[in-house]
Design a protein around this motif. Structure first.
Motif, PDB file in Angstrom:
ATOM      1  N   ILE A  44       0.866  -1.205  -0.142  1.00  0.00           N
ATOM      2  CA  ILE A  44       0.136   0.099  -0.068  1.00  0.00           C
ATOM      3  C   ILE A  44       0.786   1.207  -0.211  1.00  0.00           C
ATOM      4  CG2 ILE A  44      -1.599   1.536   1.312  1.00  0.00           C
ATOM      5  CD1 ILE A  44      -3.029  -0.736  -0.228  1.00  0.00           C
ATOM      6  N   GLN A  45       1.966   1.219   0.903  1.00  0.00           N
ATOM      7  CA  GLN A  45       2.761   2.408   0.994  1.00  0.00           C
ATOM      8  C   GLN A  45       3.374   2.640  -0.506  1.00  0.00           C
ATOM      9  OE1 GLN A  45       4.436   4.501   3.262  1.00  0.00           O
ATOM     10  NE2 GLN A  45       2.468   4.319   4.093  1.00  0.00           N
ATOM     11  N   ALA A  46       3.884   1.526  -1.040  1.00  0.00           N
ATOM     12  CA  ALA A  46       4.416   1.641  -2.617  1.00  0.00           C
ATOM     13  C   ALA A  46       3.448   2.290  -3.414  1.00  0.00           C
ATOM     14  CB  ALA A  46       4.998   0.278  -3.112  1.00  0.00           C
ATOM     15  N   MET A  47       2.242   1.909  -3.220  1.00  0.00           N
ATOM     16  CA  MET A  47       1.111   2.440  -4.299  1.00  0.00           C
ATOM     17  C   MET A  47       0.860   3.748  -4.026  1.00  0.00           C
ATOM     18  SD  MET A  47      -2.496   1.165  -4.756  1.00  0.00           S
ATOM     19  CE  MET A  47      -2.415  -0.542  -5.668  1.00  0.00           C
ATOM     20  N   VAL A  48       1.039   4.293  -2.681  1.00  0.00           N
ATOM     21  CA  VAL A  48       0.837   5.621  -2.517  1.00  0.00           C
ATOM     22  C   VAL A  48       1.955   6.336  -3.167  1.00  0.00           C
ATOM     23  CG1 VAL A  48       1.021   7.570  -0.731  1.00  0.00           C
ATOM     24  CG2 VAL A  48      -0.232   5.373  -0.358  1.00  0.00           C
ATOM     25  N   GLU A  49       3.254   5.737  -2.901  1.00  0.00           N
ATOM     26  CA  GLU A  49       4.394   6.607  -3.634  1.00  0.00           C
ATOM     27  C   GLU A  49       4.294   6.695  -5.008  1.00  0.00           C
ATOM     28  OE1 GLU A  49       7.774   7.042  -2.040  1.00  0.00           O
ATOM     29  OE2 GLU A  49       7.124   6.831   0.105  1.00  0.00           O
ATOM     30  N   LEU A  50       3.897   5.475  -5.678  1.00  0.00           N
ATOM     31  CA  LEU A  50       3.866   5.294  -7.273  1.00  0.00           C
ATOM     32  C   LEU A  50       2.746   6.021  -7.862  1.00  0.00           C
ATOM     33  CD1 LEU A  50       4.955   1.663  -7.477  1.00  0.00           C
ATOM     34  CD2 LEU A  50       6.477   3.646  -8.177  1.00  0.00           C
ATOM     35  N   GLU A  51       1.548   5.906  -7.113  1.00  0.00           N
ATOM     36  CA  GLU A  51       0.257   6.456  -7.812  1.00  0.00           C
ATOM     37  C   GLU A  51      -0.343   7.742  -7.129  1.00  0.00           C
ATOM     38  OE1 GLU A  51      -0.429   4.503 -10.432  1.00  0.00           O
ATOM     39  OE2 GLU A  51       0.609   2.813 -10.158  1.00  0.00           O
ATOM     40  N   PHE A  93      12.666   4.301   1.620  1.00  0.00           N
ATOM     41  CA  PHE A  93      11.133   4.139   1.208  1.00  0.00           C
ATOM     42  C   PHE A  93      10.689   4.114   2.908  1.00  0.00           C
ATOM     43  CE2 PHE A  93       7.881   0.560   0.117  1.00  0.00           C
ATOM     44  CZ  PHE A  93       6.936   1.559   0.253  1.00  0.00           C
ATOM     45  N   ASP A  94      10.152   5.229   3.251  1.00  0.00           N
ATOM     46  CA  ASP A  94       9.549   5.279   4.737  1.00  0.00           C
ATOM     47  C   ASP A  94       8.312   4.581   4.841  1.00  0.00           C
ATOM     48  OD1 ASP A  94       8.203   7.805   6.917  1.00  0.00           O
ATOM     49  OD2 ASP A  94       9.009   5.725   7.412  1.00  0.00           O
ATOM     50  N   MET A  95       8.434   3.219   5.538  1.00  0.00           N
ATOM     51  CA  MET A  95       7.274   2.489   5.442  1.00  0.00           C
ATOM     52  C   MET A  95       6.461   3.141   6.689  1.00  0.00           C
ATOM     53  SD  MET A  95       7.711  -1.200   4.101  1.00  0.00           S
ATOM     54  CE  MET A  95       8.653  -1.560   2.585  1.00  0.00           C
TER      55      MET A  95
END
Lengths: 539, 395
Positions: free
Chosen positions: B228-235, B377-379
């Motif tokens: 979810i964090q990655a998605m926030v960063e990417l999208e 990437f600050d989780m």
């Protein structure tokens, strides 16, 4: 039945009464003090909860308490608890009547069948049912017959009921066996119908027994984590775990306190229902109800429950054993040591729980004071709190109080079991204390026996079956406990359930089969011992 | 049984050899370290802030480990006892511990297994009184959580340098040991088409009608929140919220509490079971290991959060009796044999250059995971969790 002579004890009657009062006051005070210490010990983990919860920002705490999510999980949890309690009574009471009050053939066998589901951890039941039922399940693929899948709140209710109703069965059965059945016969001679006699004579007498079992079933339901989580039912335990897994321990603590608040209400309500009635009285076999042609449906009913709760999981474990052929996983290989560890820990927990339960149960069984009642109820709180919460609290307290002994030896783990399972022993010991005829004790006292001597020579032998029954219940639940064992066991001291957990995580069920079957076998044998105590205070 | 397993390991080791860097390894790692957000500072300087624990100064007893992977034979001997808290399960790492115990007489590992999240909470509650020397975690989020509590200490420089910056903490307070990607698990009998017919964009899984009512995920895992964090960063946050909302409301996503349960359900293939599930690839691998004919297979998205590459790794606790032993132990995990044990047992990807990936899964090159610096990437788990709570994706 009180020996009639006790009423005519003339010589120096007033004098000795006065002496007795003095003594009784002193021993009652000592008893109260010991009970208070024990109650304090077992609720001490809750102070950690209070402290943790107090660090939550008040606005956030308020938001959490009044959120719609909290409302939903509260409703779900209460529904789950009420439904499990209700269905446990509906299953447990008729089964108890069937096995004690009727001419059902092979009563001992059916008693064991009806009690045995208690030994199967409900999460293992859940795994078995999910793989058995539903489209694509094993029944479907074997017989082409689809039994609807069980999941959600209804599924959790179903599974938990199947594995906790034996609490009600056992306590009701004990109450039935020890009640004065001559009253039923009297009612029958007065032309009361069977049902009427049951409702008006039997039920009031066994009500405290039913209530004691129902309380354990309800509290177990609200504290169970594995099954609701597996079934996808949003209740307190799964939400608490969800917050834990986001490393938000203080929110989890806040939720746990809300859970305890609900449980406190339940404990107060139950204290009213299961109120002290002197359950002592003559026991008599009484006339068994003749089942006649109903014998067959009755046996069918008990068999069906046995098949669903016992045969299905055991068949599935056995199937695991022969089914799969994956790469070997040495870490999960069975060792006899696992079983030995499980039994050792469960025995210790049972012994300590009995030692703790005796003063608390004796005090509350002998005194009607509010203090006695409150202290007794306090020991129930731990039973309703999820294991992971108690575990973390004891991790904190253990490292702060005796850091050099932390995870050295089994003391902290055994204490955790006692915190969690003590009420099972308190409940059974207390009801056997209630059944001891006060007149017997008074007789002993008039023969100049001191309070301790009276206890040792008269009371203890009378309540010993209840103590043993309580110890066995603690033993059985300790055998199947998982989360606290994982957190507090001396490092490397694996038990049966720890290996089952590892095998399930690895999807290598073949490694779970032997420990699961052994768990059922050892617990089953223990259950047989428990049932041999019959006629006494199992409840 | 134990002997069989280690025999197999030895064969595999001999077969693999230590062939040096491969094209795939360098390409993938170069891609990942070439990260625009990289803040540059951190481990390389090793700018000890004075409070550096004893561990950081633990010199190699033999060769230092490096990014081209050394052999256990080049490292110093292990002697003594280590206590390891593991959030990974025994089947995943016990073989490596056992091999090390076999290799070095007088070396023992006291293993304490439990759920990853429970271990983190337990370590936090234990504080300095913990008996653990080392925490072996499923995911970076858990290690970051411990780092946030100040419970971990810096690793020695050679260790830190051996692992690409994107797979470890910038200050070297934890390092990844092996990696894995998120994947799409599906039931081959119920899915019409093959792995090629899956969208390669994770965003489409919330809108594609083929997934309505038959898709599942497991929201309460560290890797899911990482996803979810990655998605926030990417999208972007709005798009991520919309994705979660659509998964819940439009697609009626089935939520599972455990990764194993979810994979089992996909494999079972009943009418009510999911056909497609978002989760880590190794669950499907485990089912296939138990039953090679199982109707479960994997598909991957491309260059988005759906194929996020994440690591399992180790962090070392503050209070140690024998820093040398701990350091040398971690060197063993990052040496060639250590990496190969993990590949063998879990089908995971190595994180050290110079160790070839050998296994059933496609090479990382084919999957093309997004280039994320896992450490930078600050989780923020609480944030990811709040988002899920607010959009109603909870079990």
């Amino acid at each position: 039945m009180k020996p009639i002579t006790t009423y005519f004890d003339s010589d120096g009657r007033f004098e000795s009464l006065g002496e007795r009062l003095g003594e009784t006051d002193r021993s009652a005070l000592a008893l109260a003090a010991i009970s208070a210490v024990i109650a304090f010990l077992v609720i001490s983990p809750m102070f950690w909860l209070l402290w943790r919860a107090s660090t939550v920002d008040p606005a956030r705490a308020y938001g959490l308490i009044v959120s719609s999510q909290t409302a939903t999980i509260t409703l779900n949890s209460v529904l789950l608890m009420l439904a499990v309690t209700l269905f446990s009574i509906l299953l447990g009471v008729p089964l108890a009547v069937l096995t004690t009050r009727t001419d059902l053939p092979y009563p001992r066998f059916w008693t064991v069948v009806a009690a045995l589901p208690l030994v199967i951890p409900s999460y293992i039941g859940a795994i078995a049912f999910v793989s058995m039922f539903g489209s694509g399940g094993q029944i479907d693929s074997l017989f082409g017959m689809t039994i609807p899948r069980v999941d959600g709140l209804r599924g959790a209710t179903f599974i938990i009921t199947l594995y906790t109703y034996p609490y009600v069965f056992l306590t009701t059965r004990a109450a039935l066996l020890s009640m004065d059945s001559s009253l039923v016969d009297a009612a029958r001679t007065l032309n009361a119908g069977r049902l009427d006699a049951f409702r008006r004579v039997t039920l009031p007498q066994i009500r405290p027994g039913i209530a004691a079992g129902a309380l354990l079933a309800g509290l177990y339901a609200i504290s169970d984590f594995g099954t609701p989580a597996f079934m996808g039912a949003g209740v307190f335990t799964s939400t608490i775990y969800w917050e834990f897994s986001g490393f938000a321990v203080e929110y989890a603590a806040l939720l746990a306190l809300q859970l305890i608040a609900i449980v406190a209400v339940v404990l107060v309500i139950e204290a009213g229902i299961g109120s002290d009635e002197d359950a002592s009285g003559a026991t008599g076999a009484g006339g068994a109800i003749r089942l006649g042609a109903w014998k067959w449906p009755a046996m069918g009913f008990v068999s069906l429950i046995g098949i669903v709760t016992l045969v299905v999981p055991v068949a599935i474990f056995t199937n695991w054993l022969v089914r799969s052929v994956g790469d070997p996983i040495p870490a999960l290989e069975f060792q006899a040591e696992f079983a030995a560890n499980s039994v050792y820990l469960a025995l210790l927990a049972a012994l300590v729980a009995c030692a703790f339960a005796l003063p608390v149960a004796y005090y509350s069984g002998r005194s009607n004071s509010l203090v006695a009642r409150v202290l007794e109820r306090a020991t129930y709180v731990g039973f309703a709190v999820p294991g992971v919460v108690i575990g973390l609290a004891l991790v904190f307290l253990g490292t702060r109080t005796l850091p050099s002994f932390y995870r050295q030896g089994v003391w902290l783990l055994v204490f955790a079991y006692v915190v969690r399972f003590l009420p099972q022993a308190v409940g059974t010991v207390r009801s056997s204390v209630l059944q001891v005829d006060t007149a017997t004790l008074e007789a002993a006292r008039t023969l100049n026996a001191g309070p301790l001597e009276t206890f040792r020579r008269v009371t203890l032998p009378l309540i010993l079956p209840g103590v043993i029954a309580g110890g066995i219940l603690v033993f059985l639940t300790t055998m199947k406990e998982l989360p606290m064992t994982l957190m507090l066991q001396p490092i490397g001291m694996d038990t049966l359930v720890i290996v089952i957990w590892g095998a399930q995580n690895a999807l290598a069920y073949r490694y779970a089969a032997v420990p699961a079957l052994l768990l059922v076998l050892i617990s089953g044998l223990t259950m047989v011992v428990l049932l041999r105590q019959e006629g006494y205070g199992v409840g | 049984m134990a002997d069989q397993a280690s025999d197999a390991m030895v064969d595999r080791r001999r077969f693999l050899g230590y062939t040096g860097a491969t094209l795939f390894g360098t390409a993938a790692l170069a891609g990942c370290t070439d990260d625009e957000n990289g803040d540059g500072e951190g481990a390389d300087g090793g700018n000890g802030d004075g409070a550096a624990g004893a561990l950081a100064e633990a010199e190699p007893l033999g060769e230092p480990v490096d990014s081209t992977a050394v052999s256990w034979d080049d490292l110093g001997d292990l002697e003594g006892e280590l206590t390891i808290y593991s959030g990974r399960t025994p089947d995943q790492i016990d073989a490596a511990f056992e091999a090390l115990e076999d290799e070095y007489e007088g070396f023992t590992v006291s293993r304490n297994y439990a759920d990853n999240d429970v271990q983190v909470n337990q370590l936090i509650e234990e504080g300095e009184a913990t008996p653990a020397d080392l925490f072996y975690s499923q995911d970076p989020g858990a290690l970051n959580a411990l780092e946030g509590e100040g419970l971990l200490q810096e690793l020695p420089g050679d260790l830190v340098d051996a692992v690409p910056e994107s797979y470890r903490h910038p200050d070297g307070v934890w390092t990844g040991v092996t990696g894995r990607t998120r994947s799409i698990q599906f039931n081959t009998e119920r899915w019409e088409g093959d792995a090629e017919d899956f969208p390669t964009d994770i965003m489409e899984y919330a809108t594609d009608e083929r997934f309505q009512g038959v898709i599942a995920t497991r929201p309460n895992s560290g890797t899911f929140r990482g996803f979810i964090q990655a998605m926030v960063e990417l999208e972007g946050e709005e798009e991520t919220r919309e994705w979660v909302r659509a998964m819940v409301e439009e697609q009626d996503v089935q939520l599972f509490e455990g990764g194993s349960d979810q994979a089992e359900a996909v494999n079972r293939g009943g009418d009510d079971d999911p056909i497609v599930a978002l989760g880590n690839s190794y669950y499907a691998a485990r089912i296939l290991n138990e039953d090679p004919d199982a109707p479960i297979d994997l598909a991957f998205t491309e260059n988005d959060a759906g194929c996020l590459f994440s690591v399992a790794g180790v962090g070392v606790l503050n209070d140690l009796e024998d820093p040398e032993l701990v350091a040398e132990f971690v060197r063993h995990l990052l040496a060639a044999e250590g990496q190969e044990f993990m590949m063998e047992a879990n089908g995971e990807y190595p994180v050290v250059e110079g160790v070839d990936y050998v296994g059933e899964l496609p090479d990382l090159e084919e999957i093309n995971p997004p280039e994320f610096d896992l450490s930078d990437f600050d989780m923020d788990l609480q944030e990811a969790q709040n988002l899920l709570d607010e959009e109603g994706m909870t079990v």
